[in-house]
Design an enzyme around this catalytic site. Sequence first.
Site, PDB file in Angstrom:
ATOM      1  N   HIS A   1       0.904  -1.188  -0.100  1.00 44.63           N
ATOM      2  CA  HIS A   1      -0.072  -0.162  -0.157  1.00 44.63           C
ATOM      3  C   HIS A   1       0.726   1.307  -0.137  1.00 44.63           C
ATOM      4  CE1 HIS A   1      -2.618  -2.960   1.345  1.00 44.63           C
ATOM      5  NE2 HIS A   1      -3.870  -2.343   0.765  1.00 44.63           N
TER       6      HIS A   1
ATOM      7  N   HIS B   1      -1.887  -6.036  -4.976  1.00 45.95           N
ATOM      8  CA  HIS B   1      -2.102  -7.117  -4.170  1.00 45.95           C
ATOM      9  C   HIS B   1      -1.720  -8.312  -5.217  1.00 45.95           C
ATOM     10  CE1 HIS B   1      -5.130  -4.387  -3.045  1.00 45.95           C
ATOM     11  NE2 HIS B   1      -5.142  -4.863  -1.858  1.00 45.95           N
TER      12      HIS B   1
END
EC number: 4.2.1.-
Length: 172
Positions: free
Chosen positions: A86, A111
């Site tokens: 992130h 991801h």
Amino acid sequence: MTFDIYIPENLAFSDYIAVIQVARTWADAQDRKDPERFLATVAPEVTIDYSLLIPAWKSKVYTADEFVATWLAPDRVGLSVLATQHLLGMPYIKSATRDEIVVEFQEVASHGRRQDDDGAFGGKIGETADGRGWVEHRYVKIDGQWKIDLIKPSIIYMAGDWERVRRAEGAE
């Protein structure tokens, strides 16, 4: 119609740095799957509003411990074959008072699903899904420390199949 850029006049540099440090620690906590880091960043009660990203998750208020347990569970970022990163971009301060700062960050949420399932960092990634958007944090001062009490992401676009990447271990 014009957009007025908010310039905080009462934000101390030390508070700005503290908020940025908390934000980075929050992002790292997800990617490292580290409950202690997570707990260090959130207020005793935190609102998670995913209604703009995953409507089924809605907006919910958690205690700090509930939030960490929920977010690090296998159906969220705790899935051992799920690798995440992130990245928080430039912060835009939306409001600032002595006891509350609201910041919207640019965000890239990457991801990847590991092909091996040992949960170790590194390794070969077989599938990916990356989201780009913004995340709003509201910080409140508790006992002299800045803590996140609102997390509200929104999305510009998602590349890849997020549902497939985050499927349960062993599911095809």
